[in-house]
Design a protein around this motif. Structure first.
Motif, mmCIF file in Angstrom:
data_model
loop_
_atom_site.group_PDB
_atom_site.id
_atom_site.type_symbol
_atom_site.label_atom_id
_atom_site.label_comp_id
_atom_site.label_asym_id
_atom_site.label_seq_id
_atom_site.Cartn_x
_atom_site.Cartn_y
_atom_site.Cartn_z
ATOM 1 N N VAL A 1 -3.627 19.872 -3.564
ATOM 2 C CA VAL A 1 -4.558 18.749 -3.661
ATOM 3 C C VAL A 1 -3.880 17.435 -3.275
ATOM 4 N N VAL A 2 -2.659 17.211 -3.771
ATOM 5 C CA VAL A 2 -1.933 15.965 -3.506
ATOM 6 C C VAL A 2 -0.528 16.303 -3.033
ATOM 7 N N SER A 3 -0.125 15.719 -1.901
ATOM 8 C CA SER A 3 1.220 15.983 -1.395
ATOM 9 C C SER A 3 2.275 15.343 -2.287
ATOM 10 N N ASP A 4 3.491 15.836 -2.196
ATOM 11 C CA ASP A 4 4.602 15.254 -2.949
ATOM 12 C C ASP A 4 5.115 13.977 -2.292
ATOM 13 N N ASP A 5 5.076 13.931 -0.962
ATOM 14 C CA ASP A 5 5.585 12.773 -0.234
ATOM 15 C C ASP A 5 4.576 11.634 -0.245
ATOM 16 N N ILE A 6 5.061 10.460 -0.562
ATOM 17 C CA ILE A 6 4.243 9.255 -0.585
ATOM 18 C C ILE A 6 4.849 8.284 0.420
ATOM 19 N N ARG A 7 4.047 7.849 1.363
ATOM 20 C CA ARG A 7 4.509 6.844 2.324
ATOM 21 C C ARG A 7 4.194 5.458 1.783
ATOM 22 N N GLN B 1 0.811 -1.207 0.000
ATOM 23 C CA GLN B 1 0.000 0.000 0.000
ATOM 24 C C GLN B 1 0.850 1.265 0.000
ATOM 25 N N PHE B 2 0.189 2.354 -0.313
ATOM 26 C CA PHE B 2 0.823 3.666 -0.242
ATOM 27 C C PHE B 2 -0.176 4.628 0.378
ATOM 28 N N LYS B 3 0.337 5.694 0.955
ATOM 29 C CA LYS B 3 -0.503 6.713 1.579
ATOM 30 C C LYS B 3 -0.038 8.079 1.097
ATOM 31 N N VAL B 4 -1.025 8.934 0.811
ATOM 32 C CA VAL B 4 -0.721 10.267 0.320
ATOM 33 C C VAL B 4 -1.692 11.250 0.960
ATOM 34 N N LYS B 5 -1.195 12.415 1.300
ATOM 35 C CA LYS B 5 -2.054 13.465 1.858
ATOM 36 C C LYS B 5 -2.918 14.055 0.751
ATOM 37 N N HIS B 6 -4.198 14.235 1.060
ATOM 38 C CA HIS B 6 -5.140 14.865 0.139
ATOM 39 C C HIS B 6 -5.623 16.159 0.768
ATOM 40 N N LEU B 7 -5.451 17.255 0.055
ATOM 41 C CA LEU B 7 -5.791 18.599 0.537
ATOM 42 C C LEU B 7 -5.034 18.961 1.812
ATOM 43 N N MET B 8 -4.022 18.167 2.118
ATOM 44 C CA MET B 8 -3.153 18.358 3.287
ATOM 45 C C MET B 8 -3.916 18.235 4.609
#
Length: 179
Positions: free
Chosen positions: A160-166, A14-21
């Protein structure tokens, strides 16, 4: 020497990304493969081959419209770049049960060195006589390093979408029986 392959029914990627921070969206790959070869039977620090691949078309964020956008040229461009690939270069044990896995990650034909944290949970023989090994893997990448540069700003100025992807994976490997 031992060969190990992923047990897909007991693993997840899986991956996680911030949406709208303000919130985090989780996505999964439902089709992937991992093959590991070790010099010693049960010693992953002796791994001489670690190859992980994920089928970009199998991306699932529980939102069909978003998944379609992620597969588009704005992000992964699945029609042209159907696979994400990680090739491990070295498994560096930092303390008992914990390691750094150094390797090369390729997304959209862009390859960059990446290091992920690995927690080794042990080896057991299951009720069917199969030898299995368990791991948790965590890391972080910047999506723009791999050409995933689509971006948008809301009217209020939020990204809208963060640059960092966990990145996170729960991995169960099965030791192959050599005939």
């Amino acid at each position: 020497m031992a060969k190990w392959s992923i047990d897909p029914t007991h693993s997840e990627v899986q991956f996680k990304v911030k949406h709208l921070m303000i919130t985090t969206v989780t996505g999964y790959f439902t089709k992937y493969n991992l093959a590991v070869t070790t010099e010693e039977d049960d010693e992953f620090k002796t791994a001489n081959s670690i190859v992980f691949t994920a089928d970009v078309d199998s991306i699932n964020t529980n939102n069909e419209q978003r998944d379609t956008h992620l597969k588009s040229p704005d992000f992964f461009d699945a029609a042209t770049h159907s696979e994400i690939k990680f090739v491990g270069k070295s498994y560096e044990e930092v303390e008992a049960g914990f390691a750094k896995l150094h390797g090369d990650l390729t997304i959209r034909d862009i390859t960059k060195p990446v290091t992920v944290d690995v927690e080794f949970h042990g080896i057991v023989v299951d009720p069917y006589g199969q030898t299995k090994a368990g791991f948790s893997v965590d890391g972080k990448i910047n999506r723009k390093d791999f050409g995933l540069s689509w971006s948008a700003i809301t009217e209020a100025g939020n990204v809208v979408v963060s640059d960092d992807i966990r990145l996170h994976a729960e991995i169960q490997l099965v030791k192959e029986t050599l005939s």
